[in-house]
Design an enzyme around this catalytic site. Sequence first.
Site, PDB file in Angstrom:
ATOM      1  N   HIS A  10     101.278   6.099 -14.753  1.00 50.71           N
ATOM      2  CA  HIS A  10     102.735   6.320 -14.789  1.00 50.71           C
ATOM      3  C   HIS A  10     103.369   6.038 -13.432  1.00 50.71           C
ATOM      4  O   HIS A  10     104.406   6.611 -13.087  1.00 50.71           O
ATOM      5  CB  HIS A  10     103.072   7.749 -15.230  1.00 50.71           C
ATOM      6  N   SER A  68     112.907 -15.886   3.794  1.00 49.61           N
ATOM      7  CA  SER A  68     114.299 -15.790   3.371  1.00 49.61           C
ATOM      8  C   SER A  68     115.142 -16.764   4.180  1.00 49.61           C
ATOM      9  O   SER A  68     114.925 -16.944   5.384  1.00 49.61           O
ATOM     10  CB  SER A  68     114.815 -14.362   3.579  1.00 49.61           C
ATOM     11  N   LYS A 126     111.689 -11.480   6.529  1.00 45.22           N
ATOM     12  CA  LYS A 126     111.143 -11.395   5.179  1.00 45.22           C
ATOM     13  C   LYS A 126     109.882 -12.251   5.009  1.00 45.22           C
ATOM     14  O   LYS A 126     109.796 -13.360   5.500  1.00 45.22           O
ATOM     15  CB  LYS A 126     112.187 -11.842   4.147  1.00 45.22           C
ATOM     16  N   GLU A 143     105.515 -13.678  -7.932  1.00 47.21           N
ATOM     17  CA  GLU A 143     106.719 -13.525  -8.749  1.00 47.21           C
ATOM     18  C   GLU A 143     106.858 -14.688  -9.729  1.00 47.21           C
ATOM     19  O   GLU A 143     107.305 -14.502 -10.866  1.00 47.21           O
ATOM     20  CB  GLU A 143     107.943 -13.423  -7.839  1.00 47.21           C
TER      21      GLU A 143
END
Length: 462
Positions: free
Chosen positions: A161, A282, A288, A295
């Site tokens: 969870h 980025s 970044k 992804e």
Amino acid sequence: MSGNETKLWGGRFGEDVDSLMEKFNSSINIDKRLCHADIKGSKAYAKAIQKSGLISADELEAITSGLNEVDEEWKKESFVIQRNDEDIHTANERRLTELIGQQIAGKLHTGRSRNDQVATDVRLWLKDEIKSIKVILARLIQCICDRAHREIDVIMPGYTHMQRAQPIRWSHWLMSYAVAFLRDMDMLNDMYKRVDVLPLGSGALAGNPFNIDREYLAKELDFAHISFNSLDATGNRDFVSDMLFWSSQFSCHLSRLSEDLIMYSTKEFGFVELADKYSTGSSLMPQKKNPDCLELIRGKCGTIIGKAMGFLTTLKGLPSTYNKDLQEDKVPLFETCDMVVAMIEIAMGVINTLTINPLNMEAALTKDMLATDLAYYLVRKNVPFRIAHNLSGQVVKKAEEKKCKLNEVSLEELRKISEKFDADVVEVWNFEHSVEQYKASGGTSKSSVLAQIESVSQCLNH
């Protein structure tokens, strides 16, 4: 001369096909990928019709020689597609005719339809594709096993969870995906059997009228079985939807692996760091380091599922045997297989090159994760588990009331909860001891994880 006279089906048509319709009907830019499979099938079919007495040995030699030349042109990328080449079958036959003449080339298609021809071509292509996928999938599984073996002693939090649950070995987490991918390998092997069925010799739908030896064809083309029914054979694309479903389920496993690693790579977790070669930055924020490769795997999973659902929607309303709708099978099949191969290779690169941070993993381990171990401590002192669970919960509540760690609840307070608690309770608060108690097969102890690694590796080698 009517433009239709150059088409395989043009004899009964009196006017040329509308240019827009011709473009709409054409599939050559997609199914040219089947060029080698189509030639392989045609060479075998030429042998079969020679065996049936439909062509002479000399004609077989001419056809085979011509097809070999066409094949070489595809390999050398010198094959020139022409406007009337509406599909790969038309293109190859047109070129064969140019090379050896209509009188001989025109006999090749005797008793054969593009319906059984394309079904055979796609199966031939997919059989090779599955074999290639199995090779790189095995490499991905083995690289996970190798990493798990190297980092067997690293302990991290396990989650349910998305909450910290129990201590586990990092290698145990790795092997959870190796096992899932091994299951995918088993499914791929099962699916291959259903692809390995020859439809050639079914004609357009009624069968072949020239007593073609289909068992001979199957042997020539290395198919394990021949199709039972010609109507089903020409209209069956279950093997395509099987591949799309398999790819959907497999990509879900890859997507979940990616999701875990994306989270573990954040500053909030800091468990892993992706290599620069598998990261991007980025355009605005210099600090970044984005896990774009993971992804993209996660995103392509959704695309693959969409292609599977789209193709099933195409299939659901079709009448029996071949319909031109089935021409739409190759776009989702080819694109999905390409994505699967790329996703495996990227995932393998990520696994091979990422850096883990054992100190951050250890720092994320908290004593409250040993509450279950506290219950097990009582079980070993002959307390029924349901009671032990309740008593351990009371200790958790006491720690929350005192705003202290679970192991900081004093023995005196523990004994107020249960007299079964004794001085040896301190042995519970050891994470290494915690993971080592799970020695049953499939658990997170060192011996169990090593057994998992050995079992999975053995399965890959059989």
